[in-house]
Design a protein around this motif. Sequence first.
Motif, PDB file in Angstrom:
ATOM      1  N   ARG A  74       6.569  -7.594  -2.938  1.00 27.30           N
ATOM      2  CA  ARG A  74       6.146  -6.232  -3.280  1.00 27.30           C
ATOM      3  C   ARG A  74       7.413  -5.434  -3.570  1.00 27.30           C
ATOM      4  NH1 ARG A  74       2.221  -6.305   1.939  1.00 27.30           N
ATOM      5  NH2 ARG A  74       0.312  -6.992   0.928  1.00 27.30           N
ATOM      6  N   PHE A 127       8.346  -1.896  -2.326  1.00 25.40           N
ATOM      7  CA  PHE A 127       8.728  -1.610  -0.946  1.00 25.40           C
ATOM      8  C   PHE A 127      10.179  -1.990  -0.648  1.00 25.40           C
ATOM      9  CE2 PHE A 127       3.996  -2.312  -0.229  1.00 25.40           C
ATOM     10  CZ  PHE A 127       3.707  -0.979  -0.430  1.00 25.40           C
ATOM     11  N   ASN A 179      -4.327 -14.688  -2.845  1.00 25.92           N
ATOM     12  CA  ASN A 179      -5.456 -14.121  -2.089  1.00 25.92           C
ATOM     13  C   ASN A 179      -5.892 -14.992  -0.921  1.00 25.92           C
ATOM     14  OD1 ASN A 179      -5.612 -11.857  -3.651  1.00 25.92           O
ATOM     15  ND2 ASN A 179      -7.268 -12.601  -4.950  1.00 25.92           N
ATOM     16  N   PHE A 238       0.945 -10.838  -0.028  1.00 28.38           N
ATOM     17  CA  PHE A 238      -0.230 -11.566   0.449  1.00 28.38           C
ATOM     18  C   PHE A 238      -1.039 -10.579   1.282  1.00 28.38           C
ATOM     19  CE2 PHE A 238       3.341 -14.711   0.408  1.00 28.38           C
ATOM     20  CZ  PHE A 238       2.920 -15.421  -0.707  1.00 28.38           C
ATOM     21  N   HIS A 239      -2.078 -11.047   1.957  1.00 25.64           N
ATOM     22  CA  HIS A 239      -2.712 -10.203   2.964  1.00 25.64           C
ATOM     23  C   HIS A 239      -1.743 -10.184   4.136  1.00 25.64           C
ATOM     24  CE1 HIS A 239      -6.443 -10.433   0.682  1.00 25.64           C
ATOM     25  NE2 HIS A 239      -6.238 -11.741   0.593  1.00 25.64           N
ATOM     26  N   THR A 240      -1.256  -9.009   4.520  1.00 27.30           N
ATOM     27  CA  THR A 240      -0.211  -8.989   5.537  1.00 27.30           C
ATOM     28  C   THR A 240      -0.588  -8.102   6.714  1.00 27.30           C
ATOM     29  OG1 THR A 240       0.958  -7.231   4.334  1.00 27.30           O
ATOM     30  CG2 THR A 240       1.645  -9.511   3.917  1.00 27.30           C
ATOM     31  N   LEU A 241      -0.351  -8.628   7.905  1.00 25.56           N
ATOM     32  CA  LEU A 241      -0.743  -7.951   9.145  1.00 25.56           C
ATOM     33  C   LEU A 241       0.467  -7.895  10.081  1.00 25.56           C
ATOM     34  CD1 LEU A 241      -2.929  -6.797  11.035  1.00 25.56           C
ATOM     35  CD2 LEU A 241      -3.712  -9.123  11.473  1.00 25.56           C
ATOM     36  N   HIS A 242       1.019  -6.707  10.199  1.00 24.75           N
ATOM     37  CA  HIS A 242       2.201  -6.466  11.029  1.00 24.75           C
ATOM     38  C   HIS A 242       1.705  -5.910  12.350  1.00 24.75           C
ATOM     39  CE1 HIS A 242       5.827  -3.623  11.837  1.00 24.75           C
ATOM     40  NE2 HIS A 242       6.134  -4.823  12.262  1.00 24.75           N
ATOM     41  N   LEU A 283     -10.654  -7.582  10.574  1.00 29.97           N
ATOM     42  CA  LEU A 283     -10.009  -7.363   9.275  1.00 29.97           C
ATOM     43  C   LEU A 283     -10.511  -8.338   8.210  1.00 29.97           C
ATOM     44  CD1 LEU A 283      -6.390  -6.540  10.461  1.00 29.97           C
ATOM     45  CD2 LEU A 283      -7.934  -4.996   9.236  1.00 29.97           C
ATOM     46  N   GLU A 301     -10.852  -5.778  -8.787  1.00 28.58           N
ATOM     47  CA  GLU A 301      -9.643  -6.589  -8.759  1.00 28.58           C
ATOM     48  C   GLU A 301      -8.722  -6.154  -9.896  1.00 28.58           C
ATOM     49  OE1 GLU A 301     -10.346 -10.786  -9.016  1.00 28.58           O
ATOM     50  OE2 GLU A 301      -8.278 -11.262  -8.438  1.00 28.58           O
ATOM     51  N   PHE A 353      -9.639  -8.993   4.477  1.00 31.46           N
ATOM     52  CA  PHE A 353      -8.554  -9.978   4.336  1.00 31.46           C
ATOM     53  C   PHE A 353      -9.171 -11.246   3.731  1.00 31.46           C
ATOM     54  CE2 PHE A 353      -4.506  -9.271   6.953  1.00 31.46           C
ATOM     55  CZ  PHE A 353      -4.473  -7.939   6.608  1.00 31.46           C
ATOM     56  N   VAL A 399     -10.019  -9.699  -2.729  1.00 32.84           N
ATOM     57  CA  VAL A 399      -9.208  -9.577  -3.951  1.00 32.84           C
ATOM     58  C   VAL A 399      -8.076  -8.555  -3.824  1.00 32.84           C
ATOM     59  CG1 VAL A 399     -11.050 -10.367  -5.456  1.00 32.84           C
ATOM     60  CG2 VAL A 399     -10.796  -7.902  -5.003  1.00 32.84           C
ATOM     61  N   HIS A 400      -8.115  -7.732  -2.779  1.00 37.89           N
ATOM     62  CA  HIS A 400      -7.040  -6.755  -2.614  1.00 37.89           C
ATOM     63  C   HIS A 400      -6.108  -7.185  -1.489  1.00 37.89           C
ATOM     64  CE1 HIS A 400      -9.019  -4.081  -5.373  1.00 37.89           C
ATOM     65  NE2 HIS A 400     -10.140  -4.153  -4.682  1.00 37.89           N
ATOM     66  N   ARG A 401      -4.845  -7.311  -1.818  1.00 37.82           N
ATOM     67  CA  ARG A 401      -3.858  -7.686  -0.792  1.00 37.82           C
ATOM     68  C   ARG A 401      -3.117  -6.418  -0.385  1.00 37.82           C
ATOM     69  NH1 ARG A 401      -3.474 -11.034  -4.994  1.00 37.82           N
ATOM     70  NH2 ARG A 401      -1.647  -9.917  -5.758  1.00 37.82           N
ATOM     71  N   TYR A 402      -3.135  -6.131   0.915  1.00 31.64           N
ATOM     72  CA  TYR A 402      -2.471  -4.912   1.372  1.00 31.64           C
ATOM     73  C   TYR A 402      -1.850  -5.147   2.742  1.00 31.64           C
ATOM     74  CZ  TYR A 402      -6.886  -4.295   3.903  1.00 31.64           C
ATOM     75  OH  TYR A 402      -7.980  -4.486   4.720  1.00 31.64           O
ATOM     76  N   ASN A 403      -1.063  -4.182   3.189  1.00 40.58           N
ATOM     77  CA  ASN A 403      -0.357  -4.306   4.455  1.00 40.58           C
ATOM     78  C   ASN A 403      -1.064  -3.499   5.537  1.00 40.58           C
ATOM     79  OD1 ASN A 403       1.956  -5.327   5.913  1.00 40.58           O
ATOM     80  ND2 ASN A 403       2.701  -3.224   6.001  1.00 40.58           N
ATOM     81  N   VAL A 404      -1.178  -4.102   6.706  1.00 41.98           N
ATOM     82  CA  VAL A 404      -1.732  -3.402   7.873  1.00 41.98           C
ATOM     83  C   VAL A 404      -0.630  -3.381   8.924  1.00 41.98           C
ATOM     84  CG1 VAL A 404      -3.455  -3.506   9.707  1.00 41.98           C
ATOM     85  CG2 VAL A 404      -4.094  -4.149   7.384  1.00 41.98           C
ATOM     86  N   THR A 405      -0.310  -2.207   9.438  1.00 46.42           N
ATOM     87  CA  THR A 405       0.772  -2.109  10.418  1.00 46.42           C
ATOM     88  C   THR A 405       0.446  -1.071  11.474  1.00 46.42           C
ATOM     89  OG1 THR A 405       3.123  -1.613  10.754  1.00 46.42           O
ATOM     90  CG2 THR A 405       2.043  -0.454   8.956  1.00 46.42           C
ATOM     91  N   LEU A 423       2.798   0.650  12.695  1.00 45.22           N
ATOM     92  CA  LEU A 423       3.758   1.729  12.431  1.00 45.22           C
ATOM     93  C   LEU A 423       3.045   2.847  11.687  1.00 45.22           C
ATOM     94  CD1 LEU A 423       6.792  -0.377  11.169  1.00 45.22           C
ATOM     95  CD2 LEU A 423       6.905   1.197  13.087  1.00 45.22           C
ATOM     96  N   TRP A 476      -0.574   3.076   1.235  1.00 48.16           N
ATOM     97  CA  TRP A 476      -0.540   1.648   0.924  1.00 48.16           C
ATOM     98  C   TRP A 476      -0.573   0.808   2.201  1.00 48.16           C
ATOM     99  CZ3 TRP A 476      -0.752   0.636  -4.153  1.00 48.16           C
ATOM    100  CH2 TRP A 476      -0.290   1.603  -5.045  1.00 48.16           C
ATOM    101  N   PHE A 525       2.093   0.928   4.121  1.00 42.08           N
ATOM    102  CA  PHE A 525       3.485   0.562   4.291  1.00 42.08           C
ATOM    103  C   PHE A 525       4.173   1.543   5.239  1.00 42.08           C
ATOM    104  CE2 PHE A 525       7.906  -0.332   3.149  1.00 42.08           C
ATOM    105  CZ  PHE A 525       7.870  -1.718   3.255  1.00 42.08           C
TER     106      PHE A 525
END
Lengths: 267, 382
Positions: free
Chosen positions: A8, A11, A41, A61-65, B70, B201, B221, B224-230, B232, B237, B239
């Motif tokens: 990405r 970022f 995906n 990707f699908h990301t989980l922090h 998720l 998509e 999860f 078709v949508h890839r995103y960040n989960v945090t 923080l 987004w 992020f």
Amino acid sequence: MAVKDYIREKFFPHIWCPGCGHGIIMGGLIRAIETLQKEKNDIVIVSGIGCSSRICGYLDFHTLHTIHGRALAFATGVKLSRPELTVIAPMGDGDAFAIGGNHLIHAARRNIDITAIIMNNNIYGMTGGQYSPSTGYGEFATTAPYSNIDHPFDFVNLAIGAGASFVARTTTYHVTSMIKIIEKAIMHHGFSVVEIMSQCPTYFGRKNKFASAVEMLKYYRDHTTPIGSKDKKNNPDLIERGIFIEKEMPEYCDEYDKIIKMASKGE
Amino acid sequence: MKDNVVFVQGNEAIVEAALYAGLNFFAGYPITPSTEIAELLSLRLPQKGGKFIQMEDELSSMCAIIGASLTGKKSMTATSGPGFSLKQEAIGFAVMTETPSVIVNVQRGGPSTGLPTSGSQGDVMQAKWGTHGEHAIITMTASNNQDAFAVTVDAFNLSETFRTPVILLFDEVVAHTRERLVIPKPDEIKVIQRLKTSVKEGTDYHPYLPREDGRLPMSDFGGVHRYNVTGLAHDMWGFPTTDSTTVYNLMHHLVDKIQGHTKEIARTKEYYLDDAECLLISYGSSARTALHVTEDRRLRGEKIGLLELQTLWPFPAEEVKKKCLNASCVIVVEMNMGQILHEVKKAIDDPEKVFLANQINGSFIKPSDVLNIIRIIQGRGA
């Protein structure tokens, strides 16, 4: 696809220090996934807390922090509810083996198909250089100003003891074999643990008299050896790298599917 | 007897309700007095293709249900006292990441190991403030099996609607009391499904950009949508950010989406309130005692009524204020040292008329515990 198609870009720049090994691991992970031609995906990255965990934000990707130490617990929820997804959990050494040690040994025991990548820099970097479960006896850290009296874990033996069905170790110096090992770990159907020795010149290096990141990489070159090499026989202090265990075992999600079949018949 | 009438304990009613609401994933760890929930779900969930897992500890159980949620699955965990303490950090993660999840806490005597097999209501404030940092949360409770069923379905609905963890704060008495339960027919109680994004998509999906109504449509999860989960502080987004305007808006969104809907979330039951001069306020198993006292004293011609709270957080302060207006005395009946008492005092204009009738010795609160307080208030001595 090119490497940049997996990140990405919006970022960036990343937060890692100049010389940090974690970017090399991220590059290795991307190249492994590229070689395997996995759909973006279909990949979920789950990380904990620390320098290592920030890898999540940069990967497309699908990301989980998540929270400190619990990446594998979250990953277990993702994997068990959607077994068809490829779940990769990059973690730091403190993350995976101190605060999160319990989750690691139990994920290994279950043999759930998750790839755990331990980005081992022998220190807590994010908080400024405290000793971790892989800081060696006699080494220095901001919380071991007189020298560390804790003995480090051998992550490989610990993972094997916990029952992981794939266990490997590599370093940021040995990038080509690192990529191959990550590929194999992802393809392995079961719980896989890959320890990647990764330099932290900012904290571990500075506290332990490594002049630079390059010196640390040279250390990995000179102090590690392939599993079972002649060098190891001559010099037992060398750290072995390669794939220690790769075995077929019943995988947890497959086993649960059998439970579902059994239970639905009984209804 | 009809098929849908059963004789069960509260923990079983909770399981029936969770399945009714579409529960698909449960993770838990053995602990008294909530264990029956896990035992039953290990049997029932795989029968409908759902997943059950007994995790290595309480923390990981909470984490696992967030991961499952998720991916689009309705998820729940259940615990008691010490386990609830252990889950708190991950509950905060669900708050911050706005991940729907239902957490059952069958309260037992505390602090620490306390009284594992006794009823208590000592976790009311922990439900609200147990996890660190400013936030809002939804907490519901009930005093009998039928209501436990209804609020459990409600908990799933509210969790999906507001994208928040919802705490079901039951207690040992409700969980282990066996009584009649009529299982509602399918569709008799509305079951709310997750609001999914309609973004196609290839078009930018902003997981944390609230719509005008404050809601955030989700994307699974694996979708078709890839995103960040945090956990923080994050931007639209998902992020991490430390931008003060973005953080300000996020914090207000997290609190406002719940506090701003207090009326919609509030569930109460009323008994003999119209002419009540003495008003009892209670919730959970204590409300059974309060109801007994109310009905008993009504038979003797006393003007007494009961307001039973089923939503504890956000606290329905306006409604409590309204109902207390004409009462000359208000008695909060609970099994702690006054955790809801103080909320009631804060809510009304004349807090000096509010008293506490409680019990904290591990025994279930008795009618005499309440009657003694009434006698003292009336100047008749205990």
